[in-house]
Write an enzyme that holds these catalytic residues in place. Structure first.
Site, mmCIF file in Angstrom:
data_model
loop_
_atom_site.group_PDB
_atom_site.id
_atom_site.type_symbol
_atom_site.label_atom_id
_atom_site.label_comp_id
_atom_site.label_asym_id
_atom_site.label_seq_id
_atom_site.Cartn_x
_atom_site.Cartn_y
_atom_site.Cartn_z
ATOM 1 N N ARG A 121 -4.029 6.298 5.562
ATOM 2 C CA ARG A 121 -5.371 5.991 6.409
ATOM 3 C C ARG A 121 -4.351 4.246 7.426
ATOM 4 O O ARG A 121 -4.076 3.794 8.447
ATOM 5 C CB ARG A 121 -6.341 5.837 6.354
ATOM 6 N N THR A 122 -4.210 3.546 5.972
ATOM 7 C CA THR A 122 -3.839 1.671 6.004
ATOM 8 C C THR A 122 -3.060 1.632 7.271
ATOM 9 O O THR A 122 -2.646 1.240 8.392
ATOM 10 C CB THR A 122 -4.829 1.180 4.906
ATOM 11 N N LYS A 160 16.070 -4.706 -5.457
ATOM 12 C CA LYS A 160 17.075 -6.151 -5.442
ATOM 13 C C LYS A 160 16.464 -7.236 -6.180
ATOM 14 O O LYS A 160 17.355 -8.319 -6.548
ATOM 15 C CB LYS A 160 18.161 -6.303 -4.475
ATOM 16 N N ARG A 199 0.697 -4.451 2.100
ATOM 17 C CA ARG A 199 -0.005 -3.619 1.056
ATOM 18 C C ARG A 199 1.008 -3.906 0.020
ATOM 19 O O ARG A 199 2.084 -3.513 -0.218
ATOM 20 C CB ARG A 199 -0.605 -2.189 1.463
ATOM 21 N N HIS A 212 -9.247 -5.309 -0.688
ATOM 22 C CA HIS A 212 -8.630 -4.956 0.976
ATOM 23 C C HIS A 212 -10.122 -5.131 1.900
ATOM 24 O O HIS A 212 -11.060 -4.317 2.332
ATOM 25 C CB HIS A 212 -8.699 -3.327 0.521
HETATM 26 C C1 NCD Z 1 -8.433 2.520 -0.647
HETATM 27 C C2 NCD Z 1 -7.042 1.817 -1.040
HETATM 28 O O1 NCD Z 1 -5.962 1.833 -1.266
HETATM 29 O O2 NCD Z 1 -7.197 1.041 -1.708
HETATM 30 N N1 NCD Z 1 -7.668 4.457 0.034
HETATM 31 C C3 NCD Z 1 -7.347 3.371 1.526
HETATM 32 O O3 NCD Z 1 -6.836 2.541 2.196
HETATM 33 N N2 NCD Z 1 -8.177 4.144 2.514
HETATM 34 C C4 NCD Z 1 -8.474 3.809 -1.355
HETATM 35 C C5 NCD Z 1 -7.891 4.594 -2.615
HETATM 36 O O4 NCD Z 1 -7.092 4.158 -3.267
HETATM 37 O O5 NCD Z 1 -8.849 4.854 -3.373
#
Ligand code: NCD
Length: 319
Positions: free
Chosen positions: A56-57, A86, A107, A135
């Site tokens: 999703r993100t 590396k 991320r 997040h």
């Molecule tokens: C979350 C995350 O990556 O922190 N997922 C997301 O971004 N929708 C929550 C999760 O992984 O449980």
């Protein structure tokens, strides 16, 4: 107020800033659905730099950028496919990427890595999740979803269920919710309680939060229930995960017995805590929640790329 440069945390956000971003996000509905097209971000390039898995993100960031007329350079598995493999540092990586892109959504499994990247980058860094820390874009899309589905944030009771120790969206959400008059029930097993410094900080800013292990009790008074998976990958000892695995399940029976139209949220992905037969309940909002992610990311990209000014969306009235 000037448009923000980086977006790393919700910790210091004011209510006015949050509301302005939510207001702006709602303007993008038709573009996000492909009903109208936009060239707002034409000529701009987003790099999605993901050292951790995501559906999703990453894709909602990319969808937001593409639908606003911008372009995307994606590094979807940076630990293996970038020079991180590396041994290249975050500092060198972002100073390289800024030669190719105008903004980075990043991320990482390491808490603090987005802030570290922001110290070196000349282009905006958007934190798309840093370890068990934060997040922040998820927290904004959660607030937008609560507003749309429950009709309000102030005055609502929100039950947050699951792994409060490791689920980073919870930290960002607690900081953001400290600006609102909502009641938060933190439902978790004892071992997975919210990070004490996070809760303390949010409470000091006015968050009304109570900790409990009683899920049915918390559901009775809730308007919104937001459940998280137990974050298996963040446990250093697999035995500790086994001990808490499957603690809570938000079953259809439990939800129906809670006796009113609860709004049901989940950041996704789900494992076993939210059975699929819940999906047909009218309050099951988690797929709409993931759509709202596009709106929020459109708003943030437009702001940090300077194509929209936040002050245009600040309003004195508190919705
Ligand atoms: C979350 C995350 O990556 O922190 N997922 C997301 O971004 N929708 C929550 C999760 O992984 O449980």
């Amino acid at each position: 107020m000037n448009s923000p440069r980086h977006f790393i945390s919700t910790k210091e956000m004011t209510r006015d800033e949050i509301e302005a971003i939510l207001n702006l996000a709602l303007r993008f509905e038709d573009v996000a659905r492909g009903v109208t097209s936009s060239n707002l971000l034409a000529g701009k390039v987003l790099c999605t730099l993901f050292y951790e898995p995501s559906t999703r993100t990453r894709l909602s960031f990319e969808s937001a950028m593409v639908r606003l007329g911008g372009q995307v350079l994606a590094v979807a598995d940076a630990l293996r496919t970038s020079s991180a493999w590396k041994g290249e540092s975050i500092a060198d990586t972002v100073r390289t990427i800024q030669n190719y892109a105008d903004v980075i959504a990043m991320r990482s499994p390491v808490a603090g890595s987005a802030a570290e990247a922001a110290r070196y980058a000349q282009i905006p860094i958007l934190n798309a999740g840093d370890g068990a820390n934060e997040h922040p874009t998820q927290a904004l899309l959660d607030l937008l979803t609560i507003k749309r589905e429950a009709g309000r944030i102030d005055g609502s009771t929100i039950a947050l269920v699951g792994d409060h120790a490791h689920a980073r969206p919870i930290n960002s959400l607690l900081f953001a919710l400290s600006n609102y008059k909502a009641r938060v029930m933190l439902v978790s097993p004892k071992q997975l309680r919210a990070q004490p410094d996070v809760l303390e900080f949010a409470r000091a800013r006015g968050l009304d939060a109570e900790e409990t292990e009683d899920l049915p009790g918390a559901l009775k008074n809730a308007d919104v229930v937001y459940i998280f998976r137990i974050q298996k990958e963040r446990f250093s000892d697999p035995a500790e995960y086994e001990a808490v695995k499957g603690t809570y399940q938000l079953t259809r029976k439990l939800l129906v017995e809670a006796n009113h139209r609860l709004v049901i949220l989940h950041p996704m992905p789900r494992v076993d805590e939210l059975p699929e037969d819940v999906d047909s309940l009218p309050g099951a909002a988690y797929f709409r929640q993931s759509f709202n992610g596009v709106l929020i990311r459109m708003a943030l990209l437009s702001l940090v790329l300077g194509r929209v000014q936040l002050r245009a969306y600040l309003s004195s009235e508190h919705a």
